[in-house]
Write an enzyme that holds these catalytic residues in place. Structure first.
Site, mmCIF file in Angstrom:
data_model
loop_
_atom_site.group_PDB
_atom_site.id
_atom_site.type_symbol
_atom_site.label_atom_id
_atom_site.label_comp_id
_atom_site.label_asym_id
_atom_site.label_seq_id
_atom_site.Cartn_x
_atom_site.Cartn_y
_atom_site.Cartn_z
ATOM 1 N N GLY A 6 0.817 -1.217 0.000
ATOM 2 C CA GLY A 6 0.000 0.000 0.000
ATOM 3 C C GLY A 6 0.848 1.263 0.000
ATOM 4 O O GLY A 6 2.084 1.203 -0.035
ATOM 5 N N PHE A 7 0.175 2.378 0.063
ATOM 6 C CA PHE A 7 0.840 3.678 -0.023
ATOM 7 C C PHE A 7 1.802 3.901 1.156
ATOM 8 O O PHE A 7 3.030 3.922 0.982
ATOM 9 C CB PHE A 7 -0.258 4.751 -0.110
ATOM 10 C CG PHE A 7 0.165 6.149 0.216
ATOM 11 C CD1 PHE A 7 1.319 6.693 -0.330
ATOM 12 C CD2 PHE A 7 -0.614 6.941 1.061
ATOM 13 C CE1 PHE A 7 1.700 8.003 -0.026
ATOM 14 C CE2 PHE A 7 -0.248 8.236 1.357
ATOM 15 C CZ PHE A 7 0.912 8.769 0.832
ATOM 16 N N ASP A 27 0.287 -8.807 1.842
ATOM 17 C CA ASP A 27 -0.712 -7.959 1.180
ATOM 18 C C ASP A 27 -1.567 -8.839 0.276
ATOM 19 O O ASP A 27 -1.040 -9.736 -0.380
ATOM 20 C CB ASP A 27 -0.013 -6.871 0.345
ATOM 21 C CG ASP A 27 -0.876 -5.638 0.168
ATOM 22 O OD1 ASP A 27 -1.979 -5.772 -0.389
ATOM 23 O OD2 ASP A 27 -0.453 -4.543 0.586
ATOM 24 N N GLY A 75 -3.592 -2.435 -2.706
ATOM 25 C CA GLY A 75 -2.145 -2.219 -2.852
ATOM 26 C C GLY A 75 -1.701 -2.551 -4.270
ATOM 27 O O GLY A 75 -2.473 -3.079 -5.071
ATOM 28 N N ASP A 111 -4.176 -12.938 2.366
ATOM 29 C CA ASP A 111 -5.192 -12.152 3.059
ATOM 30 C C ASP A 111 -5.008 -12.341 4.566
ATOM 31 O O ASP A 111 -5.127 -13.468 5.065
ATOM 32 C CB ASP A 111 -6.575 -12.661 2.617
ATOM 33 C CG ASP A 111 -7.703 -11.833 3.187
ATOM 34 O OD1 ASP A 111 -7.441 -10.968 4.047
ATOM 35 O OD2 ASP A 111 -8.856 -12.060 2.766
ATOM 36 N N SER A 149 -5.484 -2.000 5.177
ATOM 37 C CA SER A 149 -6.799 -1.373 5.295
ATOM 38 C C SER A 149 -7.194 -0.824 3.932
ATOM 39 O O SER A 149 -6.339 -0.610 3.076
ATOM 40 C CB SER A 149 -6.720 -0.218 6.298
ATOM 41 O OG SER A 149 -7.993 0.280 6.556
ATOM 42 N N TYR A 174 -15.609 1.825 7.813
ATOM 43 C CA TYR A 174 -14.209 2.189 8.058
ATOM 44 C C TYR A 174 -14.027 2.671 9.500
ATOM 45 O O TYR A 174 -13.189 2.152 10.241
ATOM 46 C CB TYR A 174 -13.795 3.269 7.065
ATOM 47 C CG TYR A 174 -12.326 3.620 7.114
ATOM 48 C CD1 TYR A 174 -11.359 2.689 6.767
ATOM 49 C CD2 TYR A 174 -11.907 4.894 7.493
ATOM 50 C CE1 TYR A 174 -10.010 3.009 6.805
ATOM 51 C CE2 TYR A 174 -10.566 5.223 7.535
ATOM 52 C CZ TYR A 174 -9.616 4.281 7.186
ATOM 53 O OH TYR A 174 -8.281 4.605 7.228
ATOM 54 N N LYS A 181 -12.000 0.610 12.553
ATOM 55 C CA LYS A 181 -10.769 1.142 13.152
ATOM 56 C C LYS A 181 -10.949 1.366 14.648
ATOM 57 O O LYS A 181 -10.009 1.165 15.427
ATOM 58 C CB LYS A 181 -10.383 2.454 12.468
ATOM 59 C CG LYS A 181 -9.851 2.277 11.045
ATOM 60 C CD LYS A 181 -8.479 1.618 11.022
ATOM 61 C CE LYS A 181 -7.820 1.749 9.650
ATOM 62 N NZ LYS A 181 -6.485 1.153 9.615
ATOM 63 N N ARG A 210 -9.237 9.757 -3.700
ATOM 64 C CA ARG A 210 -8.894 10.728 -2.663
ATOM 65 C C ARG A 210 -8.506 12.053 -3.299
ATOM 66 O O ARG A 210 -8.112 12.119 -4.457
ATOM 67 C CB ARG A 210 -7.788 10.197 -1.763
ATOM 68 C CG ARG A 210 -8.386 9.263 -0.732
ATOM 69 C CD ARG A 210 -7.389 8.818 0.277
ATOM 70 N NE ARG A 210 -6.547 7.776 -0.252
ATOM 71 C CZ ARG A 210 -5.732 7.042 0.504
ATOM 72 N NH1 ARG A 210 -5.656 7.250 1.794
ATOM 73 N NH2 ARG A 210 -4.993 6.097 -0.031
HETATM 74 N N1 UDP Z 1 -12.988 15.869 -2.185
HETATM 75 C C1 UDP Z 1 -13.341 16.757 -3.190
HETATM 76 N N2 UDP Z 1 -13.183 16.368 -4.498
HETATM 77 C C2 UDP Z 1 -12.680 15.147 -4.856
HETATM 78 C C3 UDP Z 1 -12.310 14.246 -3.823
HETATM 79 C C4 UDP Z 1 -12.489 14.644 -2.488
HETATM 80 O O1 UDP Z 1 -13.784 17.886 -2.902
HETATM 81 O O2 UDP Z 1 -12.569 14.863 -6.056
HETATM 82 C C5 UDP Z 1 -13.146 16.283 -0.775
HETATM 83 C C6 UDP Z 1 -13.940 15.302 0.071
HETATM 84 O O3 UDP Z 1 -15.324 15.581 -0.006
HETATM 85 C C7 UDP Z 1 -13.365 15.549 1.457
HETATM 86 C C8 UDP Z 1 -11.913 15.956 1.173
HETATM 87 O O4 UDP Z 1 -11.861 16.331 -0.196
HETATM 88 O O5 UDP Z 1 -14.026 16.626 2.087
HETATM 89 C C9 UDP Z 1 -10.913 14.846 1.434
HETATM 90 O O6 UDP Z 1 -11.380 13.698 0.796
HETATM 91 P P1 UDP Z 1 -10.573 12.352 0.724
HETATM 92 O O7 UDP Z 1 -11.412 11.382 -0.064
HETATM 93 O O8 UDP Z 1 -9.195 12.590 0.227
HETATM 94 O O9 UDP Z 1 -10.402 11.820 2.216
HETATM 95 P P2 UDP Z 1 -11.208 12.012 3.582
HETATM 96 O O10 UDP Z 1 -10.463 13.067 4.318
HETATM 97 O O11 UDP Z 1 -12.633 12.424 3.317
HETATM 98 O O12 UDP Z 1 -11.119 10.682 4.216
#
Ligand code: UDP
Length: 313
Positions: A10-11, A31, A36, A56, A75, A145, A149, A186
């Site tokens: 993974g990252f 992994d 990943g 796994d 995760s 999630y 956790k 993300r």
């Molecule tokens: N977000 C966004 N545009 C995208 C992807 C994410 O505005 O294309 C926003 C998302 O709604 C959140 C923040 O960026 O408020 C961070 O999102 P991410 O999925 O990276 O992780 P999170 O902190 O929510 O687990």
């Protein structure tokens, strides 16, 4: 020392493998490659001190010989991934954590759990301090999630209290850098991918929600220090520099010289409105704080994604 690390492909897991190997340790990575990527470990193929098991961790695993440390990184950490695989997410946080803790108990090894700022849910306390118990919707979309956790944290504490395992719990806040998956949804890979493709930048909601972004090199340093400490209760690791998502998008546009327009989409359910770690405890206990400026970290990440995109084209 001989370490076993789940989520090695993974990252953050793959960067942590590098750090352990740099320190002279031997590493067994595990992994199942659900999120990943073997590409994250390609540079270790010929390293005699590294071995990858494609397995796994939700199924019991047999590890022979001495083990000094068990590091549990596995995760499905991106909202897109855990929403696509909620049951696997709950399983790796529960059965997966149990199996990793069992290895630590059997081998009298130390144990590190990588938990999350999502333990605080959509927080009513700001910035988030470790003594805050959180505001989690137990039946919402993110609950697979968050609750897995939180369960993993509870199980880790129970193994410490019942079996005396030397445990550490890191609560990792948003982290970014090379080896994130370009398409994991993300915000950092999403924005950089959109810029590289000349597409509009997707802002969820009105972009007023906040996040604080830590570069992966800083995160690895914090985790490495925590792993050596005697602190059993959770420790926040993250960058306290807080930005709205709109400010963050503007910063990425500026750094990359992009003029991509913004396009606004609905805010996902239970998306936390604010997030900033209180890192006072990490400063005090570990003498740690992030060093890499957003500008430097984003430049390195942009360069990485530009290379990855070039290969994909
Ligand atoms: N977000 C966004 N545009 C995208 C992807 C994410 O505005 O294309 C926003 C998302 O709604 C959140 C923040 O960026 O408020 C961070 O999102 P991410 O999925 O990276 O992780 P999170 O902190 O929510 O687990």
């Amino acid at each position: 020392m001989r370490y076993i690390i789940s989520g090695a492909a993974g990252f953050i897991g793959s960067h942590f493998c590098d750090r352990l190997l740099d320190e002279g340790h031997t590493v067994i990575g595990v992994d199942n490659l659900i999120t990943g990527s073997l590409a994250n470990l390609a540079h270790l193929r010929r390293n005699q001190r590294f071995e990858l098991r494609e397995q796994d961790i939700c199924k019991p695993l047999q590890i022979d010989g001495q083990i000094d440390g068990v590091l549990h990184f596995a995760s499905l950490a991106s909202p897109k991934d855990y929403l696509d695989h909620p049951i696997e997410t709950l399983e790796v946080g529960s059965a997966g954590t149990r199996n990793m803790l069992e290895i630590a108990r059997e081998h009298k090894a130390r144990f590190l759990l990588t938990s999350t700022s999502e333990s605080y849910g959509d927080p009513a306390v700001h910035p988030q301090v470790e003594t805050y118990w959180g505001n989690v919707n137990p039946v919402g979309l993110r609950s697979c999630y968050d609750e897995s956790k939180r369960y993993a944290e509870a199980l880790t504490m129970a193994y410490h209290r019942v079996h005396g395992v030397r445990t550490n719990i890191a609560r990792i806040f948003n982290t970014y850098g090379p080896r994130m998956q370009l398409k994991d949804g993300r915000v950092v890979p999403a924005f950089l991918d959109q810029i590289l493709r000349g597409e509009a930048i997707t802002i969820f909601g009105d972009g007023s929600q906040t996040r604080s972004f830590c570069y992966v090199r800083d995160m690895v340093e914090g985790l490495y220090r925590l792993m050596q400490s005697d602190e059993r209760y959770p420790v926040n690791l993250g960058n306290p520099h807080e930005l709205t998502i709109l400010q963050f998008a503007e910063e990425i546009r500026r750094l990359t010289g992009s003029n991509a327009p913004f396009v606004f989409h609905a805010l996902p359910e239970d998306d936390p409105k604010k997030r900033q770690p209180d890192i006072g405890k990490a400063r005090r206990l570990l003498g740690w704080e992030p060093k890499v400026e957003l500008e430097e970290g984003l430049r390195e990440t942009h360069r990485y994604f530009a290379d990855v995109s070039a290969v994909l084209v």
